[in-house]
Design an enzyme around this catalytic site. Sequence first.
Site, PDB file in Angstrom:
ATOM      1  N   GLY A  30      -4.562   9.968   4.932  1.00  0.00           N
ATOM      2  CA  GLY A  30      -3.411   9.198   4.472  1.00  0.00           C
ATOM      3  C   GLY A  30      -3.416   7.771   4.987  1.00  0.00           C
ATOM      4  O   GLY A  30      -2.553   6.987   4.623  1.00  0.00           O
ATOM      5  N   CYS A  31      -4.379   7.443   5.837  1.00  0.00           N
ATOM      6  CA  CYS A  31      -4.489   6.069   6.345  1.00  0.00           C
ATOM      7  C   CYS A  31      -5.541   5.324   5.529  1.00  0.00           C
ATOM      8  O   CYS A  31      -6.597   5.871   5.227  1.00  0.00           O
ATOM      9  CB  CYS A  31      -4.913   6.065   7.814  1.00  0.00           C
ATOM     10  SG  CYS A  31      -3.626   6.550   8.941  1.00  0.00           S
ATOM     11  N   GLN A  32      -5.240   4.091   5.201  1.00  0.00           N
ATOM     12  CA  GLN A  32      -6.208   3.254   4.498  1.00  0.00           C
ATOM     13  C   GLN A  32      -7.384   2.937   5.431  1.00  0.00           C
ATOM     14  O   GLN A  32      -8.530   2.948   5.022  1.00  0.00           O
ATOM     15  CB  GLN A  32      -5.530   1.967   4.045  1.00  0.00           C
ATOM     16  CG  GLN A  32      -6.444   1.020   3.310  1.00  0.00           C
ATOM     17  CD  GLN A  32      -5.718  -0.256   2.896  1.00  0.00           C
ATOM     18  OE1 GLN A  32      -4.552  -0.460   3.208  1.00  0.00           O
ATOM     19  NE2 GLN A  32      -6.420  -1.117   2.195  1.00  0.00           N
ATOM     20  N   SER A  33      -7.072   2.696   6.681  1.00  0.00           N
ATOM     21  CA  SER A  33      -8.094   2.431   7.693  1.00  0.00           C
ATOM     22  C   SER A  33      -8.546   3.757   8.285  1.00  0.00           C
ATOM     23  O   SER A  33      -7.901   4.782   8.104  1.00  0.00           O
ATOM     24  CB  SER A  33      -7.509   1.582   8.822  1.00  0.00           C
ATOM     25  OG  SER A  33      -6.806   0.495   8.319  1.00  0.00           O
TER      26      SER A  33
END
Length: 139
Positions: free
Chosen positions: A50-53
Site C-alpha cells: 500500500g506504500c508507493q515507496s
Amino acid sequence: MTIQQIQNQLVEDFSFFDDWTQRYEYLIELGKSLPLIDPQYKTPERLIKGCQSQVWLYAESKEGKLYFTADSDAIITKGIVALLVKVFSGHTPTDILTADIHFIDQIGLKEHLSPTRANGLVSMLHQMRAYAQAEQAKN
C-alpha cells in the site's frame, strides 16, 4: 513515556515550525535518526503493502513490549515511518492496539501528504497494529 505523552510531545515539536517546508525538513531529520532495520529483515515479506515507496518494517518482542525498526527508499516516507516508530516502539501490544492516534491529525500531516503517501501512512499504522495483534495472540 506513554504513547499519549509521546504524541503530545510530537504535536508540541511540530508547533515550533511556521510552515510545512520546515515540517518536512523536520520529518527528514527524524528519518535520519530512525533505528535502521537489520539488512537481514529487508525482505519482501516485511515490505509494507500500500506504500508507493518501499518501506520495510520489523517488530521484535522483548519482555512483553514491541520494538520496531524500519527503513524506506524515500526520505519523506522514512520520516513518516520514523514518527510511528517513535510513538509505538517500546510499548505493549495492548497499548499499541488501544492507543488513540491523534497526533497525525493534530499536526496536519495527513492533509499535507499526497494521496499515495497518506495511504502508505495508513498501511504502516495497520501493519504495526497487525504485529501487535499477532504478539498479543501469542500470550
